[in-house]
Design an enzyme around this catalytic site. Structure first.
Site, PDB file in Angstrom:
ATOM      1  N   GLY A  50       0.993 -11.762  -6.283  1.00 12.67           N
ATOM      2  CA  GLY A  50       1.255 -10.332  -6.328  1.00 12.67           C
ATOM      3  C   GLY A  50       2.696 -10.034  -6.007  1.00 12.67           C
ATOM      4  N   SER A  51       3.616 -10.760  -6.657  1.00 13.77           N
ATOM      5  CA  SER A  51       5.034 -10.741  -6.283  1.00 13.77           C
ATOM      6  C   SER A  51       5.853  -9.656  -6.972  1.00 13.77           C
ATOM      7  CB  SER A  51       5.665 -12.105  -6.610  1.00 13.77           C
ATOM      8  OG  SER A  51       5.543 -12.391  -7.998  1.00 13.77           O
ATOM      9  N   GLY A  54       5.024  -3.478  -4.689  1.00 18.94           N
ATOM     10  CA  GLY A  54       4.581  -3.178  -3.335  1.00 18.94           C
ATOM     11  C   GLY A  54       5.079  -4.154  -2.287  1.00 18.94           C
ATOM     12  N   ALA A 114      -4.236 -13.708 -11.694  1.00 18.76           N
ATOM     13  CA  ALA A 114      -4.399 -14.571 -10.522  1.00 18.76           C
ATOM     14  C   ALA A 114      -5.860 -14.802 -10.174  1.00 18.76           C
ATOM     15  CB  ALA A 114      -3.673 -13.968  -9.321  1.00 18.76           C
ATOM     16  N   ALA A 142      -3.517  -5.819  -5.537  1.00 19.33           N
ATOM     17  CA  ALA A 142      -4.302  -4.587  -5.642  1.00 19.33           C
ATOM     18  C   ALA A 142      -4.634  -4.425  -7.122  1.00 19.33           C
ATOM     19  CB  ALA A 142      -3.523  -3.387  -5.128  1.00 19.33           C
ATOM     20  N   TYR A 239     -10.492   5.878   3.083  1.00 16.38           N
ATOM     21  CA  TYR A 239      -9.879   4.559   3.106  1.00 16.38           C
ATOM     22  C   TYR A 239     -10.675   3.600   3.993  1.00 16.38           C
ATOM     23  CZ  TYR A 239      -6.439   0.959   2.428  1.00 16.38           C
ATOM     24  OH  TYR A 239      -5.849  -0.213   2.058  1.00 16.38           O
ATOM     25  N   VAL A 277       4.625   4.170  -0.380  1.00 14.85           N
ATOM     26  CA  VAL A 277       4.372   4.711  -1.710  1.00 14.85           C
ATOM     27  C   VAL A 277       4.411   3.536  -2.681  1.00 14.85           C
ATOM     28  CG1 VAL A 277       5.091   6.354  -3.471  1.00 14.85           C
ATOM     29  CG2 VAL A 277       5.487   6.877  -1.060  1.00 14.85           C
TER      30      VAL A 277
END
Length: 401
Positions: A50-51, A54, A114, A142, A239, A277
């Protein structure tokens, strides 16, 4: 060459087109914010899953610039088509690779799902051929859906409360003007909860550890971290007490299971980051209003993803003590969860309305932050001229190079 005059084409917080120059400028700014290395010790061999966005992007940039990280980053990004530009993460990855090369870092990028066995096998093969062992795995995914490689079933995540319906304030923009809207979400059923856990929980993280271990790629003292979030009691119903929270609890349970599996030869932690964000967070109802108020309350105390990634790397590198809670989670969110901050946010949240939102929340800042996720609204970028949109994905290094 593919010069285009690009328009955002956004609807709300979702942008159809990304701006390559803007995305490059965002990465450059994050790189400059990252600490420079101290000393000349070699960096760890790391796998960042996840590079491209975010916290995963921030951790990649800080690791490359400040800690001489080597290894592999994995992202799943859309290429350019005749109708649309490439995804923002595609352009961010291309620029990250350029900066890594300029810094002399032995780091490459793999574009693929992934969650799939094929990407896991390819990543393991690349790491084995070039580095032999992996010191660190950073897991920061995510995603809206996941195909279980064992069953072939496609699971879709949902963002819903559990137990009871959720009614709350939310931030909307009408013709660019911030408004306080009303939100109502029905509670998730058991199937929706379970599907969200399958997508956003720890199942895939565990599979990555299993693959690396089966191929003998875990170095002595191997460490792995997965990014998580707890947040305020204001957002808890949607959440932490909702479907996402169930998935995060599973992620934390998985950390304990991985530690048992490693048996003292390594360690797994979840990392509780502070608010940000991101493309993922903008999809969560009420988070926009909460984050806008939080930014107004914290002011200069706001911690960017780079700030938090730098704090994480200091702890992972042993340059600072681990900040752990009673559940063995690394906490990066002290600035957000400070009782005085939360009290101020709560007081504003309770009172904010159409007449006060302009002063109560940093809505303009939030809107610009969302645009910058896609390369828009970046100061200094000329959006009125054609931009080169055909950017190649970074090539893998030549074996043995």
């Amino acid at each position: 060459m593919s010069l285009r005059e690009i328009k955002p084409g956004n609807r709300g917080y979702l942008y159809v087109n990304s701006h390559p120059v803007g995305c490059e400028a965002v990465v450059d700014r994050m790189w400059e914010q990252a600490p420079e290395p101290v000393g000349d010790r070699p960096g760890p061999v790391a796998l960042v899953i996840g590079s491209s966005a975010g916290y995963g992007l921030a951790a990649t940039l800080v690791g490359l610039r400040g800690h001489r990280m080597r290894g592999l980053g994995i992202a799943f990004e859309a290429a350019e088509t005749e109708r649309r530009t490439a995804g923002a993460g595609w352009y961010r990855t291309a620029r990250t690779a350029e900066l890594a090369a300029e810094a002399g870092a032995d780091f490459s990028f793999l574009n693929g799902d992934a969650f799939s066995d094929g990407v896991k096998d390819e990543a393991a093969s690349r790491l084995a051929a070039r580095f032999g062992k992996v010191d660190l795995l950073i897991y920061s995914i995510a995603a809206p859906r996941r195909t279980d490689p064992l069953t072939g079933e496609v699971h879709h995540s949902v963002i819903k409360p559990l137990g009871t319906d959720y009614r709350a304030k939310t931030l909307v923009f009408e013709d660019g003007v911030p408004q306080v809207g009303a939100l109502h979400l029905e509670a998730a059923d058991e199937a929706e909860r379970d599907a969200t856990v399958q997508v956003m929980g720890g199942a895939d993280w565990q599979m990555w550890i299993d693959v690396l271990e089966s191929k003998g790629l875990l170095a002595e003292g191997f460490r792995t971290v997965a990014l998580s979030y707890v947040g305020s009691d204001i957002t808890a119903p949607i959440y932490r007490a909702g479907t996402i929270g169930a998935a995060k609890q599973h992620l934390e349970d998985t950390a304990r299971a991985i530690n048992t599996r490693l048996g003292g030869t390594g360690h797994a932690h979840t990392v509780v980051a502070g608010a940000a964000v991101t493309q993922a967070s903008t999809a969560i109802p009420s988070i926009a209003l909460y984050t806008s108020i939080l930014h107004r309350v914290t002011g200069d105390g706001w911690q960017s993803t780079v700030d938090q990634a730098a704090a994480l790397w200091e702890q992972l590198a042993g340059d600072a003590e681990l900040v752990l809670d009673d559940q063995d989670r690394i906490r990066l969110d002290g600035w957000e969860m400070d009782p005085r901050v939360q009290a101020a946010v709560r007081a504003t949240w309770d009172e904010v309305g159409a007449d006060t939102i302009a002063d109560a929340a940093d809505t303009g800042w939030f809107r610009d932050q969302v645009g910058q996720l896609y390369g828009w609204d970046v100061p200094g970028v000329g959006y009125g001229v054609a931009a080169e949109t055909s950017v190649a994905w970074p090539a893998a290094p030549v074996s043995g190079g």
